[in-house]
Design an enzyme around this catalytic site. Sequence first.
Site, PDB file in Angstrom:
ATOM      1  N   ILE A 103       0.860  -1.181   0.000  1.00 22.44           N
ATOM      2  CA  ILE A 103       0.000   0.000   0.000  1.00 22.44           C
ATOM      3  C   ILE A 103       0.894   1.228   0.000  1.00 22.44           C
ATOM      4  CG2 ILE A 103      -1.771   1.311   1.249  1.00 22.44           C
ATOM      5  CD1 ILE A 103      -2.679  -1.321   2.527  1.00 22.44           C
ATOM      6  N   CYS A 104       0.672   2.117  -0.939  1.00 21.55           N
ATOM      7  CA  CYS A 104       1.378   3.389  -1.016  1.00 21.55           C
ATOM      8  C   CYS A 104       2.893   3.168  -1.089  1.00 21.55           C
ATOM      9  CB  CYS A 104       0.979   4.273   0.156  1.00 21.55           C
ATOM     10  SG  CYS A 104       1.503   6.008  -0.010  1.00 21.55           S
ATOM     11  N   SER A 105       3.659   3.774  -0.161  1.00 22.50           N
ATOM     12  CA  SER A 105       5.120   3.694  -0.219  1.00 22.50           C
ATOM     13  C   SER A 105       5.649   2.324   0.153  1.00 22.50           C
ATOM     14  CB  SER A 105       5.744   4.756   0.688  1.00 22.50           C
ATOM     15  OG  SER A 105       5.278   4.617   2.016  1.00 22.50           O
ATOM     16  N   THR A 123       2.233   3.468  -6.935  1.00 23.28           N
ATOM     17  CA  THR A 123       2.339   3.987  -5.585  1.00 23.28           C
ATOM     18  C   THR A 123       1.591   5.314  -5.585  1.00 23.28           C
ATOM     19  OG1 THR A 123       3.877   4.538  -3.791  1.00 23.28           O
ATOM     20  CG2 THR A 123       4.518   5.226  -6.007  1.00 23.28           C
ATOM     21  N   ALA A 155      -0.656  -0.895  -4.552  1.00 25.86           N
ATOM     22  CA  ALA A 155      -1.767   0.058  -4.511  1.00 25.86           C
ATOM     23  C   ALA A 155      -1.238   1.462  -4.285  1.00 25.86           C
ATOM     24  CB  ALA A 155      -2.751  -0.309  -3.403  1.00 25.86           C
TER      25      ALA A 155
END
Length: 319
Positions: A103-105, A123, A155
């Site tokens: 998720i993200c970073s 990202t 994501a």
Amino acid sequence: MKTVAVVAVAPVKAFDLAMPETLLGAVTVDGELGYRIVVCTAEPGVVRATLGGFDVVVTRGLDAIDEADTVIVPSTGSRGTADEATVAALRRAAEQGKRVTSICSGAFVLAQAGLLAGRTATTHWGLADELATMFPDVTVRSDALFIEDGPLTTAAGAAAGIDLCLHLIRCDYGATIANAAARAAVVTPVRPGGQAQFVDAPLPPENGLSLAATRNWAMERLDTPLSLDELAGHARTSVRTLTRRFHEETGLSPQKWLLHQRIQRARELLESTTLSMDQVARHSGIGSAESLRQHMIRHVGVPPTAYRASFTRTPRRSA
């Protein structure tokens, strides 16, 4: 019950760290919990958070990954500097064929482990250039909510993690249970991963000109042909304005939004009824059984017969 290991890499973003438990942990299948969520870290104890004010306590070590079917790496302040124990554990998980996600970073940690080499990933749009620069062997897209490339799924930031969790539920247990999880969490039902990260007007405009009423009207008529002229007529606007505002509010064109909703309807009918393929296609507005087959293969990855065999639970006869 499926086991999910959520790996905390300091400094963690507490919101993303809690997301899998919030979404996956509430899933029930035939009266039983669908997931067991285990949060783990390289050095159990107090783990720094990215925002000041509080830290988090994680009691399990990385051995939890060995028990897991799915591994999730939430957002972290680490940019290619994750500890070697975590990196090695993620490599082992991938080698063992486990589903590994971020998720993200968290994508930076997967990239550091070499898991994204030669793959396409995403990202948060604000970090996409940094990820691409640090890891040139990764094809980075900043225009998607989540991207699934083989056993690796990445994501975008914050709320896109919710979309990822719903996607995992849908893959494991089907659209009906995923949509039930979305309703329980009071969030938007499963959105397509290719939808743009940034929506120009995520909230209805203050002038009251939101197309929410038109979308609700269309949802009640998915089994009938709906043209742009009809949608624009209901919204009392021009086709050009409808298309622009639709994209501003949903990130999709009217046609793509309608197709996504129809595929979702077809999936629910395949899971929960014994309707024939022609009937499923007709009730979902997709047309014929052959058209249904083509759309399911293209957008879901399997033909409708295989999807029904995998996700049917307590089918009921529909009139």
